[in-house]
Every structure is written in structure tokens, then in C-alpha cells.
Design an enzyme around this catalytic site. Structure first.
Site, short mmCIF file in Angstrom:
data_model
loop_
_atom_site.label_atom_id
_atom_site.label_comp_id
_atom_site.label_asym_id
_atom_site.label_seq_id
_atom_site.Cartn_x
_atom_site.Cartn_y
_atom_site.Cartn_z
N PRO A 1 0.82 -1.21 0.00
CA PRO A 1 0.00 0.00 0.00
C PRO A 1 0.86 1.26 0.00
O PRO A 1 1.89 1.33 0.67
CB PRO A 1 -0.78 -0.10 1.31
CG PRO A 1 0.14 -0.87 2.22
CD PRO A 1 0.88 -1.84 1.33
N ARG B 1 -0.67 4.99 -1.31
CA ARG B 1 -1.60 6.10 -1.13
C ARG B 1 -2.45 5.98 0.13
O ARG B 1 -2.64 6.96 0.84
CB ARG B 1 -2.52 6.15 -2.35
CG ARG B 1 -3.39 7.38 -2.41
CD ARG B 1 -4.42 7.27 -3.53
NE ARG B 1 -3.94 6.71 -4.76
CZ ARG B 1 -3.58 7.44 -5.83
NH1 ARG B 1 -3.66 8.74 -5.80
NH2 ARG B 1 -3.17 6.84 -6.92
N ARG C 1 -0.51 16.14 -9.77
CA ARG C 1 -1.68 15.26 -9.94
C ARG C 1 -2.85 15.93 -10.68
O ARG C 1 -3.43 15.31 -11.57
CB ARG C 1 -2.13 14.68 -8.60
CG ARG C 1 -1.03 13.89 -7.88
CD ARG C 1 -1.56 13.02 -6.76
NE ARG C 1 -2.36 11.94 -7.28
CZ ARG C 1 -3.65 11.88 -7.30
NH1 ARG C 1 -4.34 12.87 -6.77
NH2 ARG C 1 -4.30 10.87 -7.82
N CYS D 1 3.00 29.06 -16.92
CA CYS D 1 2.30 29.44 -18.15
C CYS D 1 1.71 28.22 -18.86
O CYS D 1 2.11 27.90 -19.99
CB CYS D 1 3.26 30.13 -19.11
SG CYS D 1 3.97 31.56 -18.36
N1 LLP Z 1 2.89 -1.64 -6.03
C1 LLP Z 1 3.17 -1.39 -7.33
C2 LLP Z 1 3.83 -2.42 -8.13
C3 LLP Z 1 2.82 -0.14 -7.89
O1 LLP Z 1 3.08 0.09 -9.17
C4 LLP Z 1 2.19 0.83 -7.09
C5 LLP Z 1 1.83 2.14 -7.63
C6 LLP Z 1 1.93 0.53 -5.74
C7 LLP Z 1 2.29 -0.72 -5.25
C8 LLP Z 1 1.28 1.51 -4.81
O2 LLP Z 1 -0.01 1.80 -5.21
P1 LLP Z 1 -0.98 2.65 -4.27
O3 LLP Z 1 -1.29 1.81 -3.05
O4 LLP Z 1 -0.29 3.88 -3.89
O5 LLP Z 1 -2.18 2.87 -5.11
N2 LLP Z 1 1.16 8.86 -9.50
C9 LLP Z 1 -0.15 8.28 -9.49
C10 LLP Z 1 -0.17 6.91 -8.86
C11 LLP Z 1 0.78 5.94 -9.52
C12 LLP Z 1 0.79 4.59 -8.89
C13 LLP Z 1 1.88 3.75 -9.46
N3 LLP Z 1 2.00 2.47 -8.85
C14 LLP Z 1 -1.11 9.23 -8.76
O6 LLP Z 1 -0.68 10.29 -8.33
O7 LLP Z 1 -2.28 8.93 -8.66
#
Ligand code: LLP
Length: 424
Positions: free
Chosen positions: A278, A280, A316, A348
């Protein structure tokens, strides 16, 4: 629940008024709450506590070493996607045996770093990667523990740019060729197949895609075992979404408990060790971006608050049209006029917009605003576009705060560059 609340009319991080931090470090800045980080980690860890689980914080969401250490002290491992993130996790005190290395494009150097450190598992995503990892492992005289990342071809029903588990995405091994892939992987002397891994996307607000993907993974574990592979671990990736304050069903959307129930139903009788990544859900709502209104401008049809943060500080909204709640740091007293305002940065580009038609108090220049839910993929994705120095990160704990990354200075930025001989 987070620990950014108004106290005596002032938005505080725990017991510290954000305005006080603004005075000390200037604006814009990121501020994280230790109590929120700890709470979110604990809620997740407790939800999966009855499963044989390792919770590996996805470092990419927030790679500040103080954030990683806060979580590591609670027992978190780390999911890393580069040698840099691995070094940060180790530096922050995450034991190597709690680190998993994901990503489609690992270099030889990164593989060697991982193998020398003795991390738990490397998630492999392509056939050429198998061969390179095998070679690097044999050169070092070690056996690399791998998990094959499968692509279950499931629609995560999230933003298309953060969907990773569809067959047209670059991630994982195509569902239908996973058996042959494992057969080939098993033949490499430098590799040991430890488990299976999957990650279907980020900011998932429904359980159904997880349920579908995990059922497929379950079938795959059984099939691979029949083929003679000892599948000991399943890595479920990350992806659980958070409320950003934009969807009506915020209150009913699934949390870690519901997610854990789905995992349990799919894995109960498999006897596998489970890994979660996890990001986010742990850090997203544990951070805010504080910015100051520079000018208020009345366009032909809109009122604009031009702030001192920009798309380079928080990408974002520009990148994914992401919604972030925006609130004033001074609670508007009852009766304050509220006007629809577009909150925009100084860059800009029209994409440099944090919020459109947001209800904000009529007050204008100099007001401080907090852009909420900015703890994940905020600072970590920031850049110096427009030669805007990286902004400070501040960590609060109770009534104390500390700068955990200082503001970069333009002088430091200039010092990193050089003239070639012919311009010297
Ligand atoms: N594991 C893997 C293999 C991943 O690619 C990711 C995120 C995570 C775990 C963690 O995912 P989470 O629990 O955070 O959803 N920049 C984008 C999000 C990109 C996520 C990429 N991979 C945003 O700001 O929404």
C-alpha cells in the site's frame, strides 16, 4: 480520519497551526502528520493482521526518509521500484528482508544492489529480465528469490493512466502465458521462484476489480503448484484508493478491512505468505500542500486565486485531472461571503490549475490555503519546472515540527549545472 483540523479557527496539523509553519519555512511547503501516518499504517496492518502478511509501504508514494522511518518503526517493510528507493528504505531502517523490488525496467546495477543487500523478493515482469537477473545472481554467487508478476487482464476502473492490469498495459506477464513463463523461469540456476505477484492499478474505489484479479491469482497458484512450482508467497501489490472529497459515495467506499476480507476469501486455504504494497492509503491523507494566494484576478467569467504553488510542486491535477480539496487555513467566520474561485499556479500552462470553481472565502491576497490529500504522489512527483526550487517538507508530531527536506535554493540549482569548455 486525519489530524488536520481547525482549532480556534486555525487549520492545524495535530497541535501545530499550519500558519506557524508557514511563518518559519515560507510557502509553499508540504506538511505531513505523524499521527495520521501511524494511524493509517496501523489500520491497514491490523486489517491484515490475522493473515500471514508483510506490509511493504510503496515508497514511490512518499520517499522522504523520515516518512519511511516513521512507518518502519511500526514494522513496515518497503516496496521499491529503483535502486534509489531501495537505498532510501535501507537508510531509513527497513530491514532488507522486508523489501520487495518491483518495476518493469530494472538495471543490472539495481539488481546487483538488491541481491547484495539480500532483499526479500524481486518481482520479475519479462522474459529478458529473467535472463539478466539470472546472470547477475550467478556472477554474485547467489540465488535470486523472484515472484513473477502476472497481468490478470482485469479492468481496475480507475484513471487510465494508473491502470496496470489490462492486457494492453506494459505490466506483468500475460495471463495466458504464465505457465510457460514459470517453466522457463524454473530452468535458471540463479533464480528461485518464491511466489506470484499482481498489481492492477492505483486509486481503486471499488472491491470488485480486486475480487476478480485475486480469484484469478488463486487459480494461477493452484495451477502452478500442479505444475510443480512451490508458490510460497503472493504479493497483492497496492492500489486501495482514498477519499479525495470528490465522490458522493466517499463514506461507503471500501477500506482496509473490506479489502482484507476479499484477500482472505481468495487465499484462506492456500497457506501462502502474503505481501501488500500500500502507498496512497497510508500517506495520501497524511499530507497537505500549503500555499499562499499571491493575487486575486477577475477574469471575464471566472475569479482566479493565483497561488505560489504550481503544477511542478503537485502534478496530480495537471496529469490526471485529479481532484484535491482546497481549504482556507483560517476558518472563515460564520457569514463570510463564499465565492467560486479557480485556484491556479503561476506557470504558463492552463493545466497549472489546482481546482476549478471552488467555494472559497472572498478574502484575497496573502491568504493561506491547504491543498488536501497531498501526502501521496505529491512531493515524490515534483520537479523544478520553471526553475522553481523543490519545496520544503515538514513533519509534525504532536506540538512539534521539523523540516525533513529543506527548500532547495536557486543557487544550489545553478551550482549543479556547468558550462562546457567552449562556453567557459
Ligand atoms: N505496487 C506497485 C507495483 C505499484 O506500481 C504501485 C503504484 C503501488 C504498489 C502503490 O499503489 P498505491 O497503493 O499507492 O495505489 N502517480 C499516481 C499513482 C501511480 C501509482 C503507481 N504504482 C497518482 O498520483 O495517482
Amino acid at each position: 480520519m486525519d489530524h488536520f483540523q481547525y482549532r480556534d479557527g486555525q487549520l492545524c496539523a495535530e497541535a501545530v497551526p499550519l500558519a506557524r509553519i508557514a511563518e518559519a519555512v515560507g510557502t509553499p511547503f508540504y506538511c505531513y502528520s505523524t499521527a495520521t501516518l501511524e494511524r493509517h499504517y496501523r489500520v491497514f496492518a491490523e486489517a491484515v493482521a490475522e493473515l500471514p502478511a508483510t506490509v511493504c509501504f510503496a515508497v514511490k508514494a512518499n520517499p522522504n526518509i523520515a516518512v519511511i522511518r516513521t512507518l518502519a518503526r511500526l514494522g513496515a517493510g518497503a516496496d521499491v521500484v529503483s535502486g534509489g528507493e531501495m537505498m532510501k528504505a535501507l537508510e531509513a531502517g527497513v530491514p532488507a528482508e522486508r523489501i520487495v523490488f518491483s518495476g518493469v525496467g530494472k538495471t543490472r546495477g539495481e539488481m546487483a544492489l538488491a541481491l547484495k543487500a539480500g532483499i526479500m523478493q524481486i518481482n520479475v515482469e519479462s522474459e529478458p529480465e529473467l535472463a539478466v537477473l539470472d546472470q547477475v545472481a550467478r556472477e554474485l554467487g547467489v540465488i535470486a528469490p523472484i515472484a513473477v508478476r502476472v497481468n490478470p487482464d482485469v479492468d481496475a476502473k480507475t484513471h487510465r493512466k494508473i491502470t496496470t492490469g489490462k492486457s494492453e498495459n506494459k505490466f506483468g506477464i500475460d495471463w495466458t502465458s504464465a505457465r510457460e513463463f514459470h517453466a522457463r523461469a524454473a530452468a535458471f540456476a540463479g533464480l528461485r521462484i518464491a511466489g506470484l505477484s499482481v498489481h492492477i492499478g492505483s486509486q481503486l474505489r471499488k472491491l470488485e476489480p480486486f475480487r476478480e484479479a485475486f480469484a484469478r491469482v488463486r487459480e494461477m497458484v493452484l495451477t502452478l503448484r500442479e505444475d510443480g512450482h512451490a508458490i510460497e508467497t503472493i504479493d497483492f501489490g497496492g492500489g486501495l484508493g482514498i477519499p479525495y472529497g470528490d465522490d458522493a459515495d466517499d463514506m461507503t467506499s471500501p477500506g482496509p478491512q473490506d479489502y482484507a476480507a476479499v484477500v482472505k476469501a481468495a487465499t484462506d486455504d492456500l497457506g501462502c505468505r502474503l505481501i501488500f504494497e500500500p502507498g496512497r492509503v497510508i500517506v495520501g491523507n497524511a499530507g497537505v500542500l500549503v500555499t499562499r494566494v499571491l493575487y486575486v484576478k477577475h477574469g471575464a467569467t471566472r475569479r482566479f486565486a493565483i497561488v505560489d504553488a504550481a503544477m511542478n510542486d503537485l502534478m496530480r491535477p495537471a496529469l490526471y485531472d485529479a481532484y484535491h480539496a482546497i481549504v482556507p487555513i483560517t476558518e472563515p467566520p460564520a457569514g463570510t461571503g463564499i465565492v467560486e474561485t479557480d485556484v491556479v499556479g503561476p506557470v504558463c500552462e492552463t493545466g497549472d490549475t489546482f481546482g476549478v470553481k471552488r467555494p472559497l472565502p472572498e478574502a484575497g491576497a496573502d491568504e493561506l490555503l491547504a491543498i488536501r490529500s497531498a501526502g501521496a504522489y505529491g512531493a515524490s512527483m515534483s520537479s523544478t519546472y520553471n526553475t522553481r526550487p523543490l519545496i520544503p517538507e515538514v513533519l509534525v508530531r504532536d506540538d512539534a515540527f521539523a523540516v525533513i527536506r529543506p527548500r532547495l535554493s536557486v543557487e544550489e540549482m545553478i551550482a549543479q549545472e556547468a558550462y562546457p569548455d567552449w562556453l567557459g
